[in-house]
Every structure is written in structure tokens, then in C-alpha cells.
Design a protein around this motif. Structure first.
Motif, PDB file in Angstrom:
ATOM      1  N   ALA A   1     -14.513 -13.481 -22.849  1.00  0.00           N
ATOM      2  CA  ALA A   1     -13.525 -12.929 -23.517  1.00  0.00           C
ATOM      3  C   ALA A   1     -12.630 -12.063 -22.731  1.00  0.00           C
ATOM      4  N   VAL A   2     -11.426 -11.489 -23.146  1.00  0.00           N
ATOM      5  CA  VAL A   2     -10.610 -10.743 -22.061  1.00  0.00           C
ATOM      6  C   VAL A   2      -9.872  -9.685 -23.096  1.00  0.00           C
ATOM      7  N   TYR A   3      -9.993  -8.451 -22.500  1.00  0.00           N
ATOM      8  CA  TYR A   3      -9.199  -7.293 -23.203  1.00  0.00           C
ATOM      9  C   TYR A   3      -7.976  -7.205 -22.164  1.00  0.00           C
ATOM     10  N   ILE A   4      -6.808  -7.065 -22.937  1.00  0.00           N
ATOM     11  CA  ILE A   4      -5.585  -7.220 -22.178  1.00  0.00           C
ATOM     12  C   ILE A   4      -4.915  -5.828 -22.479  1.00  0.00           C
ATOM     13  N   ALA A   5      -4.567  -5.023 -21.381  1.00  0.00           N
ATOM     14  CA  ALA A   5      -3.692  -3.947 -21.334  1.00  0.00           C
ATOM     15  C   ALA A   5      -2.809  -3.574 -20.329  1.00  0.00           C
ATOM     16  N   SER A   6      -1.887  -4.788 -20.127  1.00  0.00           N
ATOM     17  CA  SER A   6      -0.814  -4.791 -19.260  1.00  0.00           C
ATOM     18  C   SER A   6       0.483  -4.502 -19.921  1.00  0.00           C
ATOM     19  N   PRO A   7       1.464  -4.621 -19.422  1.00  0.00           N
ATOM     20  CA  PRO A   7       2.706  -4.055 -20.066  1.00  0.00           C
ATOM     21  C   PRO A   7       3.142  -4.987 -20.931  1.00  0.00           C
ATOM     22  N   ASN A   8       3.638  -4.568 -22.143  1.00  0.00           N
ATOM     23  CA  ASN A   8       3.972  -5.158 -23.469  1.00  0.00           C
ATOM     24  C   ASN A   8       4.416  -6.603 -23.164  1.00  0.00           C
ATOM     25  N   SER A   9       5.298  -6.706 -22.229  1.00  0.00           N
ATOM     26  CA  SER A   9       6.093  -8.027 -22.095  1.00  0.00           C
ATOM     27  C   SER A   9       5.321  -8.999 -21.653  1.00  0.00           C
TER      28      SER A   9
END
Length: 335
Positions: free
Chosen positions: A66-74
Motif C-alpha cells: 500500500a502507499v500513502y500519497i502526500a504529494s502536491p494535489n496535481s
């Protein structure tokens, strides 16, 4: 045990990892950053052996579940789609996508691959919001809702000095509505559904990004106002006004204090006991959904309504992101 990796090395990711550490079902097993030095440093800080600077290598790693994504919205949509197409579950920071079209594609991808996709909308998972829901009937017929989250951004001082960070860059699908206003929009639609009408106003900064705004949402027998800002602090509580009483909510994004003032003069304090870091509850729910193979339909519905409201507000305000003009998930995201 769910072996997960992170995309993003900012303070949001650090807060999530602090919360996830308390969730026994989750095990941090890898980190991603565009820069090698940052990736190595972050991996060392959290005592993990795997780090990546190539998203394809992360996606292809069969030892990551699994992956938690906290990058810029775009970047949310393209990165989530890549991970899900490799069989990985995804917890994606709010707002989960730049617009409703992106989210629909993300949900289709999750369904096709049989994985869990969940928006990290932390307020609605925690005991404070549950207490709001449980006590809402005490108010009688609800007639007016005011949700507000106004917080002077630490990045705004840099902006005024000419240093424009991601939070104030519309090319990253950002701005006050997407970053702060979403915390007002999502609880509204979760509690009361999709409004019949939306009217929006905003204060714009000189680079075209919205710094603050107000949304007026109309329902058949109720009115809601959503007030948000990244350029000024606010101290008033949110409130839900019913015919029998008024519920005051301190911090709609992280509810810690709930009081009901009844029409006949009595006051009731609703106790809220919870973890100091309320990202813990989204981590626990993500793990539960994965382990039990459960549907995310109830959450998907709210995320779709959230983006529908914000898409309409942006249309009225003339806020157009690059993501609105192109299918970002078709862009190469490997590095």
C-alpha cells in the motif's frame, strides 16, 4: 501486516507516520522522494531500508502492499493510478484529486484492480465528528450551518517575500479552497448531502491563487455558509443551528469541543476523548478496509460530492487548473 510506503516527505507525511506508528496493522516499509539525498535522509530518520526516487520502481515492488500519497494535489491522480494499476492500496491526502473527473477515473482504477482507495479526510474519521453526528438529532430541524476554518499559513510570510511555495501555486491544483476550504466542504456533504445550489466568492492574491473565500450552499429547507482562509486567523467556532438548539463546534477539522445551547436555555457539553493526532483514525480505517476487503462506497460518495461542490465553486470564481485541461493520469510519472 500491511507493508506501506510514502510519497512525500513534508510535515503532513511526518504527522501521518507519527499516527500510523500507533496502528499495529501498518508497517512503514519504504519512502519515495524525487531527490536521492532527501529519500535517503527520510528513510534513515524512520529506520526503513527501502527508498525510491523512481515511482515505477516503487509501484513494481511486490514487497509493498500500500502507499500513502502526500504529494502536491496535481500529482495525486497520476500517482494513485500508477500504484493501483500495480495492485497497491492507496490512502491519498485531501483533496483526493484536482477535480471530479480525476476522482471518477481513480475510483474506476481501484475497482478494476480490486484495491482500496481512500481519501485522507481526517476530520470525518475521528471521534469528534462521530459525536457531532450522534448528537445532531438533539437540535431538531436544522436550518443553518456555518463551518469555518481560517488559519494564517506559515507559508504566507514567504509568499509576501516573493517565495511562492506549493501551497500558493495554482499549477499544483492548490489554493485556499483546495487546501483549507475542503475541510469545510467535506463535513457538510457528509452530514447533509449535496446542496441544490452553490455560490462562491473569493479573495485572490497577485499570482491568481485564492487566499480566502466563502461558499453559500443552498438546501430545500436549510442554508450553509463555508468560510475559509489561508491569509488570516479565525477564532469563532463552527455551528449548526436547529429549531431546538445550536451546536457549537470548536475546530471542524479536528473537533475537540462540542457544546449544545438549547432554545430553552440549557447547555450540554459533549465530551470528546481521542488521540491528539487525529490522523490516527484514518490510518486505522484504511487498514480495516484493506484487511477485511470492505467497500469504500460510503466514503467515495462523499469525496465525489466534495469535488462536485468545489468544481462548481472554482467555475464561478474562474479558477482553472492545468489538470482541468488535460488527463494528468496519462502523463508519465515515473520520476
Amino acid at each position: 501486516m500491511i507493508r506501506f510506503a510514502t510519497i512525500g516527505t513534508n510535515f503532513i507525511t511526518k504527522n501521518f507516520l507519527e499516527a500510523a506508528e500507533k496502528c499495529s496493522e501498518l508497517c512503514l516499509s519504504g519512502v519515495y522522494s524525487r531527490g536521492e539525498d532527501t529519500a535517503i535522509s527520510f528513510a534513515e530518520q524512520y529506520r526503513v531500508n527501502k527508498w525510491y526516487t523512481d515511482l515505477n520502481k516503487l509501484a513494481e515492488d511486490k514487497e509493498i502492499d500500500a502507499v500513502y500519497i502526500a504529494s502536491p494535489n496535481s500529482l495525486h491522480c497520476a500517482q494513485a493510478v500508477l500504484m493501483m494499476n500495480h495492485g497497491k492500496h492507496v490512502l491519498c491526502e485531501k483533496p483526493i484529486a484536482s477535480n471530479g473527473e480525476e476522482l471518477e477515473h481513480m475510483l474506476e482504477t481501484a475497482k478494476k484492480n480490486g484495491v482500496v482507495l481512500l481519501e485522507a479526510m481526517r476530520p470525518v474519521f475521528d471521534p469528534g465528528f462521530k459525536a457531532v453526528c450522534d448528537n445532531l438529532p438533539k437540535l431538531g430541524k436544522v436550518r443553518r450551518v456555518t463551518f469555518q476554518f481560517c488559519q494564517y499559513s506559515s507559508r504566507y510570510d514567504k509568499y509576501k517575500k516573493g517565495i511562492v511555495e506549493n501551497a500558493f501555486r495554482p499549477e499544483f491544483s492548490n489554493g485556499a479552497l483546495m487546501d483549507i476550504g475542503v475541510y469545510c466542504v467535506h463535513p457538510l456533504v457528509k452530514l447533509f448531502g449535496m446542496p441544490e445550489s452553490v455560490r462562491a466568492e473569493a479573495v485572490f492574491l497577485d499570482n491568481g491563487v485564492d487566499g480566502a473565500g466563502t461558499i453559500l450552499a443552498g438546501y430545500p429547507d436549510m442554508q450553509a455558509e463555508l468560510i475559509y482562509s489561508k491569509i488570516a486567523d479565525g477564532s469563532l467556532p463552527s455551528q449548526i443551528q436547529g429549531e431546538e438548539g445550536n451546536m457549537l463546534i470548536r475546530q471542524i477539522q479536528d473537533t475537540v469541543d462540542i457544546r449544545i445551547q438549547y432554545r430553552k436555555g440549557e447547555e450540554e457539553i459533549i465530551p470528546v476523548e481521542k488521540e491528539s493526532n487525529n490522523m490516527y483514525y484514518e490510518a486505522v480505517e484504511w487498514a480495516r478496509l484493506i484487511n477485511q476487503g470492505l467497500s469504500t462506497e460510503e466514503y467515495d460518495c462523499c469525496s465525489l460530492m466534495e469535488l462536485s461542490v468545489m468544481d462548481e465553486a472554482r467555475k464561478q470564481l474562474g479558477i482553472v487548473f492545468p489538470a482541468d485541461k488535460e488527463k494528468r493520469w496519462e502523463i508519465e510519472v515515473g520520476k
